[in-house]
Design a protein around this motif. Structure first.
Motif, PDB file in Angstrom:
ATOM      1  N   LYS A   1      51.141  69.104  27.241  1.00  0.00           N
ATOM      2  CA  LYS A   1      50.098  69.558  28.173  1.00  0.00           C
ATOM      3  C   LYS A   1      50.080  68.671  29.409  1.00  0.00           C
ATOM      4  O   LYS A   1      49.971  69.152  30.546  1.00  0.00           O
ATOM      5  N   GLU A   2      50.173  67.372  29.200  1.00  0.00           N
ATOM      6  CA  GLU A   2      50.168  66.437  30.323  1.00  0.00           C
ATOM      7  C   GLU A   2      51.379  66.650  31.226  1.00  0.00           C
ATOM      8  O   GLU A   2      51.262  66.657  32.456  1.00  0.00           O
ATOM      9  N   LEU A   3      52.538  66.862  30.631  1.00  0.00           N
ATOM     10  CA  LEU A   3      53.755  67.083  31.408  1.00  0.00           C
ATOM     11  C   LEU A   3      53.681  68.354  32.251  1.00  0.00           C
ATOM     12  O   LEU A   3      54.145  68.360  33.400  1.00  0.00           O
ATOM     13  N   ILE A   4      53.128  69.426  31.697  1.00  0.00           N
ATOM     14  CA  ILE A   4      53.107  70.684  32.453  1.00  0.00           C
ATOM     15  C   ILE A   4      51.974  70.735  33.485  1.00  0.00           C
ATOM     16  O   ILE A   4      52.009  71.560  34.382  1.00  0.00           O
ATOM     17  N   GLN A   5      51.024  69.819  33.359  1.00  0.00           N
ATOM     18  CA  GLN A   5      49.921  69.809  34.336  1.00  0.00           C
ATOM     19  C   GLN A   5      50.178  68.879  35.506  1.00  0.00           C
ATOM     20  O   GLN A   5      49.401  68.838  36.435  1.00  0.00           O
ATOM     21  N   LYS A   6      51.283  68.150  35.487  1.00  0.00           N
ATOM     22  CA  LYS A   6      51.615  67.228  36.600  1.00  0.00           C
ATOM     23  C   LYS A   6      52.012  68.012  37.831  1.00  0.00           C
ATOM     24  O   LYS A   6      52.613  69.015  37.790  1.00  0.00           O
TER      25      LYS A   6
ATOM     26  N   GLU B   1      58.813  77.225  35.703  1.00  0.00           N
ATOM     27  CA  GLU B   1      59.849  77.569  34.737  1.00  0.00           C
ATOM     28  C   GLU B   1      60.048  76.393  33.792  1.00  0.00           C
ATOM     29  O   GLU B   1      60.292  75.269  34.228  1.00  0.00           O
ATOM     30  N   ILE B   2      59.938  76.671  32.513  1.00  0.00           N
ATOM     31  CA  ILE B   2      60.112  75.644  31.485  1.00  0.00           C
ATOM     32  C   ILE B   2      61.286  76.051  30.609  1.00  0.00           C
ATOM     33  O   ILE B   2      61.314  77.161  30.086  1.00  0.00           O
TER      34      ILE B   2
ATOM     35  N   ASN C   1      63.671  69.787  36.371  1.00  0.00           N
ATOM     36  CA  ASN C   1      63.653  68.354  36.096  1.00  0.00           C
ATOM     37  C   ASN C   1      63.562  68.101  34.594  1.00  0.00           C
ATOM     38  O   ASN C   1      62.650  68.594  33.935  1.00  0.00           O
ATOM     39  N   VAL C   2      64.490  67.300  34.064  1.00  0.00           N
ATOM     40  CA  VAL C   2      64.447  66.942  32.648  1.00  0.00           C
ATOM     41  C   VAL C   2      63.303  65.943  32.468  1.00  0.00           C
ATOM     42  O   VAL C   2      63.308  64.869  33.055  1.00  0.00           O
ATOM     43  N   VAL C   3      62.305  66.326  31.682  1.00  0.00           N
ATOM     44  CA  VAL C   3      61.128  65.472  31.501  1.00  0.00           C
ATOM     45  C   VAL C   3      61.031  64.884  30.092  1.00  0.00           C
ATOM     46  O   VAL C   3      60.228  63.987  29.854  1.00  0.00           O
ATOM     47  N   LEU C   4      61.873  65.383  29.190  1.00  0.00           N
ATOM     48  CA  LEU C   4      61.825  64.906  27.807  1.00  0.00           C
ATOM     49  C   LEU C   4      63.160  65.201  27.153  1.00  0.00           C
ATOM     50  O   LEU C   4      63.707  66.298  27.340  1.00  0.00           O
ATOM     51  N   LYS C   5      63.690  64.239  26.409  1.00  0.00           N
ATOM     52  CA  LYS C   5      64.922  64.529  25.668  1.00  0.00           C
ATOM     53  C   LYS C   5      65.017  63.648  24.432  1.00  0.00           C
ATOM     54  O   LYS C   5      64.507  62.536  24.403  1.00  0.00           O
TER      55      LYS C   5
ATOM     56  N   VAL D   1      62.788  70.870  30.110  1.00  0.00           N
ATOM     57  CA  VAL D   1      63.067  70.866  31.549  1.00  0.00           C
ATOM     58  C   VAL D   1      61.970  71.670  32.231  1.00  0.00           C
ATOM     59  O   VAL D   1      61.716  72.820  31.864  1.00  0.00           O
ATOM     60  N   ILE D   2      61.304  71.057  33.194  1.00  0.00           N
ATOM     61  CA  ILE D   2      60.246  71.744  33.932  1.00  0.00           C
ATOM     62  C   ILE D   2      60.666  71.841  35.390  1.00  0.00           C
ATOM     63  O   ILE D   2      60.897  70.811  36.045  1.00  0.00           O
TER      64      ILE D   2
END
Length: 77
Positions: free
Chosen positions: A72-77, A2-3, A58-62, A54-55
């Protein structure tokens, strides 16, 4: 996966949403993308500056728009 794309609808928020959709399509990852524009909901997630990403809770970027490669890198972790 979920993004959530957090933002009130400004140009940067719309850009982050479109770039996120493109990243998901290009990586082939199965994900649900939700646009959150309600400031109360955004603040509940601890975000005070938008746009934000938020992925899986978890907030990964703001506070900025990420590049396609970075998303792409964030969603493939």
């Amino acid at each position: 996966m979920e993004i959530k794309v957090l933002g009130t609808g400004c140009r940067k928020c719309r850009t982050l949403e479109e770039t996120t959709k493109q990243a998901v399509a290009e990586t082939g990852i199965e994900a649900t993308i939700i646009k959150v524009e309600d400031m109360l909901e955004i603040m509940k997630l601890g975000v005070m500056t938008t746009p934000a990403l938020v992925i899986d809770g978890n907030v990964v970027l703001k506070g900025r728009v990420a590049s396609l490669a970075e998303i792409k890198e964030l969603i493939q972790k």
